[in-house]
Structure formats: C-alpha cells, structure tokens
Design a protein around this motif. Structure first.
Motif, PDB file in Angstrom:
ATOM      1  N   THR A 506      68.419 -48.977  16.122  1.00 52.05           N
ATOM      2  CA  THR A 506      69.704 -49.531  16.533  1.00 52.05           C
ATOM      3  C   THR A 506      70.523 -48.501  17.308  1.00 52.05           C
ATOM      4  N   ILE A 507      70.436 -47.263  16.903  1.00 52.83           N
ATOM      5  CA  ILE A 507      71.145 -46.202  17.624  1.00 52.83           C
ATOM      6  C   ILE A 507      70.589 -46.062  19.031  1.00 52.83           C
ATOM      7  N   GLU A 508      69.270 -46.165  19.178  1.00 53.79           N
ATOM      8  CA  GLU A 508      68.672 -46.106  20.507  1.00 53.79           C
ATOM      9  C   GLU A 508      69.143 -47.282  21.357  1.00 53.79           C
ATOM     10  N   ALA A 509      69.230 -48.471  20.726  1.00 52.19           N
ATOM     11  CA  ALA A 509      69.706 -49.642  21.458  1.00 52.19           C
ATOM     12  C   ALA A 509      71.167 -49.472  21.868  1.00 52.19           C
ATOM     13  N   ALA A 510      71.978 -48.868  20.998  1.00 54.61           N
ATOM     14  CA  ALA A 510      73.378 -48.628  21.323  1.00 54.61           C
ATOM     15  C   ALA A 510      73.506 -47.656  22.494  1.00 54.61           C
ATOM     16  N   ALA A 511      72.640 -46.622  22.549  1.00 50.19           N
ATOM     17  CA  ALA A 511      72.668 -45.668  23.654  1.00 50.19           C
ATOM     18  C   ALA A 511      72.304 -46.354  24.971  1.00 50.19           C
ATOM     19  N   ALA A 512      71.297 -47.240  24.920  1.00 49.81           N
ATOM     20  CA  ALA A 512      70.918 -47.978  26.130  1.00 49.81           C
ATOM     21  C   ALA A 512      72.048 -48.894  26.588  1.00 49.81           C
ATOM     22  N   LEU A 513      72.743 -49.509  25.634  1.00 50.78           N
ATOM     23  CA  LEU A 513      73.859 -50.380  25.973  1.00 50.78           C
ATOM     24  C   LEU A 513      74.994 -49.578  26.618  1.00 50.78           C
ATOM     25  N   ALA A 514      75.285 -48.385  26.079  1.00 53.12           N
ATOM     26  CA  ALA A 514      76.322 -47.529  26.660  1.00 53.12           C
ATOM     27  C   ALA A 514      75.959 -47.128  28.085  1.00 53.12           C
ATOM     28  N   ALA A 515      74.680 -46.841  28.328  1.00 50.50           N
ATOM     29  CA  ALA A 515      74.249 -46.489  29.679  1.00 50.50           C
ATOM     30  C   ALA A 515      74.463 -47.639  30.643  1.00 50.50           C
ATOM     31  N   GLN A 516      74.194 -48.878  30.178  1.00 56.22           N
ATOM     32  CA  GLN A 516      74.403 -50.040  31.038  1.00 56.22           C
ATOM     33  C   GLN A 516      75.891 -50.249  31.335  1.00 56.22           C
ATOM     34  N   LEU A 517      76.731 -50.071  30.308  1.00 58.39           N
ATOM     35  CA  LEU A 517      78.177 -50.229  30.510  1.00 58.39           C
ATOM     36  C   LEU A 517      78.709 -49.205  31.505  1.00 58.39           C
ATOM     37  N   LEU A 518      78.212 -47.977  31.430  1.00 61.90           N
ATOM     38  CA  LEU A 518      78.674 -46.935  32.347  1.00 61.90           C
ATOM     39  C   LEU A 518      78.092 -47.109  33.744  1.00 61.90           C
ATOM     40  N   SER A 519      76.942 -47.743  33.821  1.00 58.99           N
ATOM     41  CA  SER A 519      76.405 -48.075  35.142  1.00 58.99           C
ATOM     42  C   SER A 519      77.285 -49.107  35.840  1.00 58.99           C
ATOM     43  N   ASP A 520      77.779 -50.051  35.040  1.00 52.88           N
ATOM     44  CA  ASP A 520      78.660 -51.083  35.604  1.00 52.88           C
ATOM     45  C   ASP A 520      80.075 -50.553  35.841  1.00 52.88           C
ATOM     46  N   ARG A 557      87.287 -39.515  26.464  1.00 51.00           N
ATOM     47  CA  ARG A 557      88.362 -39.092  27.353  1.00 51.00           C
ATOM     48  C   ARG A 557      89.511 -40.079  27.188  1.00 51.00           C
ATOM     49  N   ASP A 558      90.518 -39.646  26.467  1.00 50.04           N
ATOM     50  CA  ASP A 558      91.635 -40.540  26.121  1.00 50.04           C
ATOM     51  C   ASP A 558      91.073 -41.757  25.372  1.00 50.04           C
ATOM     52  N   ASP A 559      91.295 -42.984  25.908  1.00 49.10           N
ATOM     53  CA  ASP A 559      90.816 -44.197  25.240  1.00 49.10           C
ATOM     54  C   ASP A 559      89.461 -44.655  25.762  1.00 49.10           C
ATOM     55  N   LEU A 560      88.859 -43.867  26.645  1.00 48.01           N
ATOM     56  CA  LEU A 560      87.595 -44.261  27.264  1.00 48.01           C
ATOM     57  C   LEU A 560      86.439 -43.414  26.743  1.00 48.01           C
ATOM     58  N   ARG A 561      85.220 -43.972  26.863  1.00 45.02           N
ATOM     59  CA  ARG A 561      83.999 -43.200  26.650  1.00 45.02           C
ATOM     60  C   ARG A 561      83.339 -43.023  28.022  1.00 45.02           C
ATOM     61  N   ILE A 562      83.081 -41.787  28.357  1.00 43.69           N
ATOM     62  CA  ILE A 562      82.431 -41.493  29.623  1.00 43.69           C
ATOM     63  C   ILE A 562      81.041 -40.919  29.339  1.00 43.69           C
ATOM     64  N   ALA A 563      80.267 -40.703  30.406  1.00 38.67           N
ATOM     65  CA  ALA A 563      78.886 -40.243  30.253  1.00 38.67           C
ATOM     66  C   ALA A 563      78.836 -38.853  29.642  1.00 38.67           C
ATOM     67  N   GLY A 564      77.953 -38.659  28.672  1.00 43.46           N
ATOM     68  CA  GLY A 564      77.688 -37.362  28.079  1.00 43.46           C
ATOM     69  C   GLY A 564      76.408 -36.767  28.645  1.00 43.46           C
ATOM     70  N   PRO A 565      76.067 -35.530  28.283  1.00 39.35           N
ATOM     71  CA  PRO A 565      74.883 -34.866  28.851  1.00 39.35           C
ATOM     72  C   PRO A 565      73.562 -35.512  28.457  1.00 39.35           C
ATOM     73  N   ARG A 566      73.552 -36.317  27.388  1.00 42.23           N
ATOM     74  CA  ARG A 566      72.300 -36.932  26.932  1.00 42.23           C
ATOM     75  C   ARG A 566      72.285 -38.444  27.133  1.00 42.23           C
ATOM     76  N   LEU A 567      73.087 -38.917  28.068  1.00 44.09           N
ATOM     77  CA  LEU A 567      73.099 -40.350  28.365  1.00 44.09           C
ATOM     78  C   LEU A 567      71.757 -40.758  28.979  1.00 44.09           C
ATOM     79  N   PRO A 568      71.068 -41.775  28.417  1.00 42.06           N
ATOM     80  CA  PRO A 568      69.796 -42.215  29.006  1.00 42.06           C
ATOM     81  C   PRO A 568      70.031 -43.003  30.287  1.00 42.06           C
ATOM     82  N   HIS A 569      68.987 -43.111  31.094  1.00 45.18           N
ATOM     83  CA  HIS A 569      69.083 -43.935  32.299  1.00 45.18           C
ATOM     84  C   HIS A 569      69.084 -45.413  31.889  1.00 45.18           C
ATOM     85  N   PRO A 570      69.973 -46.212  32.494  1.00 48.42           N
ATOM     86  CA  PRO A 570      70.037 -47.648  32.124  1.00 48.42           C
ATOM     87  C   PRO A 570      68.786 -48.393  32.561  1.00 48.42           C
TER      88      PRO A 570
END
Length: 570
Positions: A506-520, A557-570
């Motif tokens: 589930t954590i891996e799925a959450a990381a993939a979802l975060a990558a997709q959100l940051l891609s968008d 960053r404030d109220d946002l989540r931005i890309a970290g150094p270990r963000l996977p490719h979406p």
C-alpha cells in the motif's frame, strides 16, 4: 617547467653561475651581498634555447647553513653540481653529493666553475679529481662542463646540456593529490600571506580550498616564473597567495595540501642507509634531526629488527616526529645527528601509520602488507596510506582471503543460531552487510537476515492478506498478537505510522499515486487532494502522507507536498 637545485662547496660560485644563466641574483639579502656568501635559499628562472622554462633553487654551500641547503633540495629531481676548478673537491662537495643521493636525485650536470682562472693542465686535473669522487654515483656519467660566470666561458654549452637534462627529466605526474612543501613565507603588500614551494602530485587553482596542518585556507592567487596564472600543474615553482592564515602562522616545512586527501602522521617506518664514512654505529641514542620536504624536525629513532646499524649498511627504522606531517610512502628523508653535527644517512618512507610494535614491524611499500596488518581497511583509507587507488575485495573494503573466509563463516554461524526468525539487518555493521551480500547460504529479506533454506514464518501470516486487501483503508490489527505485529513491522511486511497499520504494498501504491499527482500538478498537492485520490478519509490520508515524507518520496512546503529525492517516476 623543470626545477633544479645547485649544490657544492661554499665559495665555488653557485650563485654567480645562476646569475650568469638567468640574469637574476639569487642572493636576496643585503647580508649575503655584503659578505659574498649565500645564507638562505635563492630562486631564479630562465628560458632555455628549446623554449623550455627552467627554475633554479640556489642553496648555501657553507656547512653552517646546511639546514637551508637541505630545505632546498628536498623537492627536486635534478641538480647542477658546482666544483671550482681552482680548488677541486672539498668537504661540502662530498656531503652535498651524499645528501643528493640519499634524497633519490638521479640526474645532474657538473659545472667546473672559475675555469678561466686555471690553465689547461689544471683544468684537466680538476676534471679527473671530480670524476674520481663521483664514480659509482648518479653523476658518474654526467657531463662536466668548464664554465666561467665572469667571461661567459662554457655558458652556451651548459644551457644546451640543461636542455638535454630537462628533456630526459622525469616529469612530475598529476596524481590529483597536490602537495606543496613551503620553503618561504612572507607578507606581500596589498596581498597578504604568500607561500612558495615546488608543487608535486597535482594541480592548484585560484579559489581552491586547501589546508596547512589543521588550518583551512583558500588560494587567492597563483604565480609562477613571476607571472600570474589561474591554475598550475605539478613540477613547477609556485607562489601561492593565501587567505585564512597570517604569514606569521606559517613556516618553512609546512605542507599545503588538498583537504581530505592526506593522512597526517607523527611516526613512520622507513628504509635507512647509513653512510659508510661514519666512525660509529647508528643506534637509538642520539639527538637526531630529520629533513623531510622543506622541513627540519627533531625526531626520536628506533632501529627495527636489530639494535644498531653499522656504517655502510642498510636497514629499517621508525622515526617519531614532534608534529604530524602529510607524508606518503616513497617520500625521502635525510637524518643528521645534531650532537656530532654530522649527516648519518637517510632513506625512503615505507609506512606512514605503522600498527605493529617496533619489535614486530617489517615495513615495505606493498598494499598487501598494509591490508594484512590491519585485517580490514576501506579503499579510501588505503589510498590515504599508500597514495594508490585499488579495487575493493568486497563492498568498499580490502581484506585478505583468510579474513574474508573467517568472517563469512562467523556470519553464517550467527544467522543459523538465530533460527527461523533470523536477525535484524540493523544488528550488522557496514562491513558485515557487505560480506552478507556475498554469502549464498544467507538471504536478506526486507530487514531480516536468515539462512536461505529457512522460509519466512511470517510470509503467510493471516493478517497480511487482510491488511493488503484493505488498501488505503485497512482494518487495524486489533486481534493480532503485539509481538507478532512487531515482527511483521520489523520484517518490512507491515508499515505502522501514527497508530495506523498499512501493508508494504500500500505504501508503494501511495508513492505511485503521489508521483501521478505531481506529474499533473508539479507545484504540489494538498492532503485533501491526496485524500480524494485515494478515496480514504483524512484518518488514513494523513499517516500515508507522513510516511511518504519520512521516506523522501515527498517534502512538505507550507500546505503542499512537493517532489522529494526518492519520488518514483509516474
């Protein structure tokens, strides 16, 4: 540029010869000019007929200033050996020659000065006298040129021979490890601290950070042959303008080196050749002074493998320094005894950080010995100790076949004794982890180390299917034994954050979802956006985002989540 030193007895015309060849009087002090006697090192440079640049270090010839002579010849590989045709071979001629040999200088030219003051017969006798004294030394086949600094006799021939000397000189290679033994320090008006020396081992550049002992300094400017440069390579005379240190805090014998590259040591093992002219054995008793680089250091001495060394013999010694120096195996030194005021001998540094007691030490320059005596050493440590970069045995480590086999056996026994639960990977140090990766009988499963024939008893734990099927809204392990839950977390099957337990998938799925959100939306996403994307409530979204932050997948960053150094490719 090639750097050569003069050598020879006092008043045989070394400085006058340098002046005639370069147009620069190397005697810098008023007292030297008044007395007609070189007291300290002098420097000059010239361009040879081939266009090559040559730099001279002019050294004193009087025995009273021998320490200054030793400071000048410590960093050169060639010499112009001066003998006056009017006087022939003298005591300091002999001592200078022995010192040059002890320092490993292997090429040179003999200049028979004041040749205009003798007739042909006396000149020939002077040649024969010099030939007898240099027989069997590095000057045995050196050209002997009759010259006169007054009339210009032989100077053109000497320049041509210097060109030949430069052409066959062993040019200093760039090993990426610069070291400059300081031989002069002064304060330049408007510039501050200036240190000069002969650069070896690597390049210097303006704005480069360096260290002198424990002081951090920065290079403000560089000069060579009187002109400013932005960078300079090894084998050159260099004047370095330094910031971060007062000129009164530096001295002849200090070493300017790049940070993190050199091991500073206050003791070393070395080969030792005792001069045959001594009338006594060398033992640990005496007031000894070692000349290393451009420095003079009072040292204590221990003869290795025996109590004494006879005149003319070779052996090994351990020297103890009053302060730590940046040394490498291969560095040369000269040993004098201040009580008797005589040169004892010298040799080559073999081990800059001896680990065996003097009674057991058998030093040499091999990497194999360095590793064998330590058992284990990192490649970085070995490079500092030897100057050589070699391939590691395992991970970042060098070791012997015997030591590696012993550790493999011990690790297998340790893991087998733990039984089916195995051991936590965190209980092993870096060296052991590197060796574990080479053992077929052991596997690392998540954070657990176990033998390969043992099946993880928790891989089929009933809670794993339940928590996996729950996805982003998993049921909590209220009915799971606390010890079993801790083991599931330790083995990496379950992740617990802020009191909520998730399956590792589930954590891996959450990381993939975060990558997709940051891609968008590269500028970042809110917890609310993440919650909506997962279909979970805030109760589950918050610990999921916190876990992603902790893993470096995202950053807040404030109220946002931005890309970290270990963000996977979406």
């Amino acid at each position: 540029m090639t750097v050569v030193a003069t050598a020879g007895h006092v008043d045989h015309g070394k400085s006058s010869l340098v002046l005639a060849l370069t147009g620069t009087d190397p005697d810098r002090f008023e007292e030297e000019k008044r007395r007609g006697l070189t007291i300290d090192l002098g420097f000059a440079h010239t361009t040879l007929p081939s266009g090559e640049e040559l730099s001279f270090i002019d050294v004193p010839g009087h025995v009273k200033f021998l320490r200054n002579m030793l400071a000048g010849v410590g960093g050169v590989t060639a010499c112009v050996f001066v003998v006056a045709a009017t006087e022939g071979w003298k005591p300091q001629s002999e001592e200078h020659l022995r010192i040059l040999e002890l320092l490993g200088i292997d090429s040179g030219i003999v200049a028979l000065t004041k040749s205009d003051l003798v007739d042909d017969d006396l000149l020939e006798l002077a040649r024969m006298d010099v030939a007898d004294h240099v027989a069997g030394t590095f000057l045995a086949d050196a050209p002997a040129i009759a010259v006169s600094a007054t009339t210009g006799l032989g100077l053109d021939e000497l320049r041509r021979e210097l060109d030949t000397l430069v052409a066959r000189a062993d040019r200093a290679g760039d090993r990426g490890r610069p070291r400059l033994w300081v031989d002069r320090v002064f304060a330049a008006k408007g510039s501050g601290t200036v240190a000069t020396g002969t650069l070896t081992g690597g390049r210097l550049t303006v704005d480069q950070n360096m260290v002198v002992g424990s002081r951090e300094v920065r290079i403000r400017g560089l000069q060579t042959a009187g002109r400013p440069v932005d960078a300079i390579g090894p084998g050159n005379r260099v004047a370095v303008n330094l910031s971060g240190v007062d000129h009164r805090d530096l001295a002849r014998g200090d070493a300017l080196v790049a940070p993190g590259q050199w091991h500073l040591t206050d003791r070393f093992d070395a080969s030792m050749h005792v001069l045959a002219a001594l009338d006594h054995d060398l033992s640990r008793r005496g007031a000894f002074v070692a000349y290393i680089g451009s420095g003079e250091h009072a040292v204590r001495l221990r003869v290795l493998g025996t109590e004494t060394l006879a005149p003319g013999s070779d052996g090994a010694v351990r020297l103890f320094l009053p302060e730590a120096l940046a040394l490498l195996p291969g560095d040369r030194f000269v040993l004098r005894e201040s009580g008797r005021d005589e040169t004892i001998g010298g040799g080559e540094v073999l081990d800059i950080e001896p680990v065996l007691r003097a009674s057991r030490a058998a030093p040499d320059r091999t990497i194999e010995r360095v590793v064998r005596e330590r058992g284990w050493a990192t490649v970085d440590d070995v490079e500092q100790l030897t100057g050589e970069r070699v391939e590691p045995t395992v991970g970042q480590w060098l070791t012997t076949a015997e030591a590696l086999a012993a550790m493999r056996g011990a690790l297998v026994e340790r893991v087998e004794a733990a039984g089916p639960n195995g051991l936590d990977l965190a209980s092993f140090d870096d060296r052991e982890r590197a060796v574990l990766a080479t053992i077929d009988e052991v596997v690392v499963d998540a954070a657990t180390v176990r033998t390969a024939d043992v099946v993880d008893p928790y891989i089929d734990h009933p809670y794993l299917d339940v928590v996996r099927s729950g996805g982003f809204t998993p049921p909590q392990p209220d009915d799971v034994d606390r010890a079993e839950l801790r083991e599931l977390v330790r083995r990496g099957h379950v992740v617990t954050r802020d009191g909520i337990s998730f399956h590792a998938d589930t954590i891996e799925a959450a990381a993939a979802l975060a990558a997709q959100l940051l891609s968008d939306s590269p500028s970042g996403f809110t917890v609310a956006a993440f919650r909506d994307a997962t279909g979970a409530s805030r109760k589950f979204a918050l610990p999921l985002v916190a876990e992603l932050d902790a893993r470096g997948v995202t950053r807040r960053r404030d109220d946002l989540r931005i890309a970290g150094p270990r963000l996977p490719h979406p």
